[in-house]
Design a protein around this motif. Sequence first.
Motif, PDB file in Angstrom:
ATOM      1  N   SER A  38       0.827  -1.211   0.000  1.00 45.43           N
ATOM      2  CA  SER A  38       0.000   0.000   0.000  1.00 45.43           C
ATOM      3  C   SER A  38       0.861   1.261   0.000  1.00 45.43           C
ATOM      4  CB  SER A  38      -0.917   0.005   1.235  1.00 45.43           C
ATOM      5  OG  SER A  38      -1.800  -1.085   1.221  1.00 45.43           O
ATOM      6  N   THR A  39       2.039   1.202   0.626  1.00 47.05           N
ATOM      7  CA  THR A  39       2.919   2.365   0.674  1.00 47.05           C
ATOM      8  C   THR A  39       3.390   2.761  -0.723  1.00 47.05           C
ATOM      9  OG1 THR A  39       3.694   1.668   2.860  1.00 47.05           O
ATOM     10  CG2 THR A  39       5.013   3.315   1.707  1.00 47.05           C
ATOM     11  N   THR A  40       3.719   1.761  -1.542  1.00 46.82           N
ATOM     12  CA  THR A  40       4.160   2.054  -2.910  1.00 46.82           C
ATOM     13  C   THR A  40       3.082   2.791  -3.685  1.00 46.82           C
ATOM     14  OG1 THR A  40       5.565   0.070  -2.919  1.00 46.82           O
ATOM     15  CG2 THR A  40       5.020   1.044  -5.052  1.00 46.82           C
ATOM     16  N   SER A  41       1.846   2.303  -3.608  1.00 46.57           N
ATOM     17  CA  SER A  41       0.752   2.960  -4.339  1.00 46.57           C
ATOM     18  C   SER A  41       0.428   4.317  -3.725  1.00 46.57           C
ATOM     19  CB  SER A  41      -0.500   2.067  -4.332  1.00 46.57           C
ATOM     20  OG  SER A  41      -0.945   1.810  -3.020  1.00 46.57           O
ATOM     21  N   GLU A  42       0.604   4.464  -2.425  1.00 48.21           N
ATOM     22  CA  GLU A  42       0.301   5.722  -1.754  1.00 48.21           C
ATOM     23  C   GLU A  42       1.322   6.794  -2.109  1.00 48.21           C
ATOM     24  OE1 GLU A  42       0.623   6.505   2.746  1.00 48.21           O
ATOM     25  OE2 GLU A  42      -1.455   5.888   2.423  1.00 48.21           O
ATOM     26  N   LEU A  43       2.599   6.417  -2.172  1.00 51.25           N
ATOM     27  CA  LEU A  43       3.652   7.390  -2.461  1.00 51.25           C
ATOM     28  C   LEU A  43       3.780   7.704  -3.943  1.00 51.25           C
ATOM     29  CD1 LEU A  43       6.533   6.182  -0.091  1.00 51.25           C
ATOM     30  CD2 LEU A  43       5.068   8.187   0.212  1.00 51.25           C
ATOM     31  N   PHE A  44       3.546   6.702  -4.808  1.00 47.49           N
ATOM     32  CA  PHE A  44       3.854   6.873  -6.227  1.00 47.49           C
ATOM     33  C   PHE A  44       2.670   6.594  -7.157  1.00 47.49           C
ATOM     34  CE2 PHE A  44       7.662   5.134  -3.995  1.00 47.49           C
ATOM     35  CZ  PHE A  44       8.368   6.324  -3.923  1.00 47.49           C
ATOM     36  N   GLY A  45       1.475   6.381  -6.618  1.00 48.26           N
ATOM     37  CA  GLY A  45       0.289   6.200  -7.453  1.00 48.26           C
ATOM     38  C   GLY A  45       0.090   4.755  -7.885  1.00 48.26           C
ATOM     39  N   ILE A  46      -1.079   4.490  -8.497  1.00 47.49           N
ATOM     40  CA  ILE A  46      -1.434   3.126  -8.884  1.00 47.49           C
ATOM     41  C   ILE A  46      -1.303   2.870 -10.385  1.00 47.49           C
ATOM     42  CG2 ILE A  46      -3.037   2.934  -6.941  1.00 47.49           C
ATOM     43  CD1 ILE A  46      -5.322   3.258  -8.937  1.00 47.49           C
ATOM     44  N   LYS A  47      -1.124   3.926 -11.171  1.00 41.88           N
ATOM     45  CA  LYS A  47      -1.100   3.741 -12.627  1.00 41.88           C
ATOM     46  C   LYS A  47       0.050   2.838 -13.056  1.00 41.88           C
ATOM     47  CE  LYS A  47      -1.074   6.284 -16.999  1.00 41.88           C
ATOM     48  NZ  LYS A  47      -1.031   7.620 -17.642  1.00 41.88           N
ATOM     49  N   HIS A  48       1.224   3.013 -12.482  1.00 43.77           N
ATOM     50  CA  HIS A  48       2.415   2.230 -12.836  1.00 43.77           C
ATOM     51  C   HIS A  48       2.800   1.271 -11.704  1.00 43.77           C
ATOM     52  CE1 HIS A  48       2.948   4.991 -16.207  1.00 43.77           C
ATOM     53  NE2 HIS A  48       2.823   5.994 -15.363  1.00 43.77           N
ATOM     54  N   PHE A  49       1.831   0.889 -10.892  1.00 43.74           N
ATOM     55  CA  PHE A  49       2.133   0.082  -9.706  1.00 43.74           C
ATOM     56  C   PHE A  49       2.833  -1.222 -10.058  1.00 43.74           C
ATOM     57  CE2 PHE A  49       1.020  -3.400  -6.873  1.00 43.74           C
ATOM     58  CZ  PHE A  49       1.463  -2.907  -5.650  1.00 43.74           C
ATOM     59  N   GLY A  50       2.381  -1.914 -11.116  1.00 42.48           N
ATOM     60  CA  GLY A  50       2.941  -3.213 -11.466  1.00 42.48           C
ATOM     61  C   GLY A  50       4.444  -3.173 -11.658  1.00 42.48           C
ATOM     62  N   VAL A  51       4.942  -2.094 -12.268  1.00 48.33           N
ATOM     63  CA  VAL A  51       6.385  -1.945 -12.478  1.00 48.33           C
ATOM     64  C   VAL A  51       7.047  -1.352 -11.230  1.00 48.33           C
ATOM     65  CG1 VAL A  51       8.159  -0.792 -13.849  1.00 48.33           C
ATOM     66  CG2 VAL A  51       6.117  -1.707 -14.971  1.00 48.33           C
ATOM     67  N   ASN A  52       6.414  -0.310 -10.648  1.00 48.85           N
ATOM     68  CA  ASN A  52       7.028   0.394  -9.519  1.00 48.85           C
ATOM     69  C   ASN A  52       7.315  -0.526  -8.332  1.00 48.85           C
ATOM     70  OD1 ASN A  52       6.930   2.742 -10.968  1.00 48.85           O
ATOM     71  ND2 ASN A  52       5.266   3.674  -9.814  1.00 48.85           N
ATOM     72  N   HIS A  53       6.327  -1.336  -7.963  1.00 56.02           N
ATOM     73  CA  HIS A  53       6.541  -2.164  -6.767  1.00 56.02           C
ATOM     74  C   HIS A  53       7.577  -3.253  -7.034  1.00 56.02           C
ATOM     75  CE1 HIS A  53       5.627  -3.385  -2.730  1.00 56.02           C
ATOM     76  NE2 HIS A  53       5.458  -4.639  -3.111  1.00 56.02           N
ATOM     77  N   ASN A  54       7.636  -3.742  -8.266  1.00 56.86           N
ATOM     78  CA  ASN A  54       8.671  -4.725  -8.590  1.00 56.86           C
ATOM     79  C   ASN A  54      10.053  -4.099  -8.585  1.00 56.86           C
ATOM     80  OD1 ASN A  54       7.550  -7.471  -9.148  1.00 56.86           O
ATOM     81  ND2 ASN A  54       6.228  -6.331 -10.531  1.00 56.86           N
ATOM     82  N   VAL A  55      10.133  -2.780  -8.840  1.00 58.99           N
ATOM     83  CA  VAL A  55      11.408  -2.069  -8.696  1.00 58.99           C
ATOM     84  C   VAL A  55      11.759  -1.944  -7.212  1.00 58.99           C
ATOM     85  CG1 VAL A  55      12.576   0.144  -9.006  1.00 58.99           C
ATOM     86  CG2 VAL A  55      11.204  -0.807 -10.866  1.00 58.99           C
TER      87      VAL A  55
END
Length: 510
Positions: free
Chosen positions: A417-434
């Motif tokens: 949830s922190t990843t989506s909260e800080l950086f949004g959900i549009k690119h979540f699939g790539v962002n959280h894997n980073v």
Amino acid sequence: MSSSSQQWLSLVGALWLQTVNGPNSDFPVYSSQLKHLLSISQVQLNNLAFASDAGKLFGWFSGLAAVYLPLWLVLLIGSSLGLIGYGFQFLFLVNKVSTLSYWHVFLLTVLAGNGICWINTVCYLICIQNFSSDQRATVLGISTSYVGLSAKVYTVIADAFFHYLPAEKKARSYLLLNAIVPMLASLVTAPFLRRVHPGNQEQLDVSALLFLSLITISTGVCAVVSSVGSVSTGRRFSVQHTVSLGLLLASPLIIPMAMKFKEALEENRVHDLVTVREVDVKELRDQSKEDNIGASSMLKKLDFWLYYFSYMFSATLGLVFLNNLGQIAESRGLRRTSSLVSLSSSFGFFGRLVPSLFDFYLSKKGCVVSRPASITTLMAPMAGAFFLLLHPNDLSLYISTAVIGACTGAITCIAVSTTSELFGIKHFGVNHNVVVTNIPIGSFIFGFFAALVYQREEGRESCMGSGCFRKTFIIWGSICSIGTLLCLILYVRTRKFCLDTSLQRSPIPK
């Protein structure tokens, strides 16, 4: 099938997938046997533990694939990678394949570890895209909590079907299960995994979430009771606990079945669905206007690096400890490593679950808690647990394992949830894997250090006594303390932004 019942049926599929999507978590159970079978050193064994995490370095491929491919195909790709990675290792150990070198085994483990990322991506997207913003964190937390059961489930299955095998052959059974169980679960769930717009069923959704929470808590209690029982009695397998756990894992199906039955009795449902879809499309369009940061922009932010190293110095460090449980238990003269792993798995399950339930309760009261603040609060007892391990008695080992397992699970859950909260959900699939690339990097650094200390402590490859990991625990506790400070800085920097974002996504209390 209507959108609401399909929405929850997809969630049930995600729960089942997460339950079996931790095949690497049972590594401590058979690591000592694998070490002897392959005739490798402690450093080489640590490299195999790192190899599973190394697959996460390429996890962002699954995020890209999910943009262009249907979820069922992404899911089957992930389970196929695990089938190949663990399957060839199993064939090697049963002498069906005789040409595998140590580095072949290493690369196969990397491949299997990457497969976990693909399945995780599917489960995360189901939770994020199929549920409204005020339910998303709770559903994500419940879903990821089931990953904490993986080690427990695999040990239960292994004890049920392979209890007759001697200890030196137990590694083969775990590798076989690691290969085929995720594939079987994928084949069962793939037909009903769909992206569904969230329906306007607020009261029904609240009731369903409460019922699902009750089932999840009951499942965790069953796992903890059986784990504590196995530790105290020495019995590894109980028919009653196994049947109970199986029934509890199947019981979430009641929710989509109940919704389907209720919707069949309602009139004018077609008009309601059209209205809901129009509202949801508008909501999704509004969300697309939010601050959604891509991976390249994310890497330029100081907040990302504070978050990245806070995660590495807490949850990743906890995973390294859990990967080394086999050697830690062996050095202290404990023989029931599977019981210790089951204990960490069960408390890890509750660690993942409690933050989501807490978040759900507070959201209904109109209260919010910053995610970085929650992570900071969890890192402090985790650091204390590492220092508690300096005490040589068995009780300190069991208590520390439970605390580290619970805190690691909780931080891992909150991080999604922190990843989506800080950086949004549009690119979540790539962002959280980073973000989770910190796991293989931290796993290699911390695990390699532990392996070197272990081997050099007494000049032997097999070290016995509480002193084998004493220096390691001191270093790990200090690193976790530094991580607590970094996360505190992240909280101070992002406090206003995180609270504003959470308030926007929380329902206004009546």
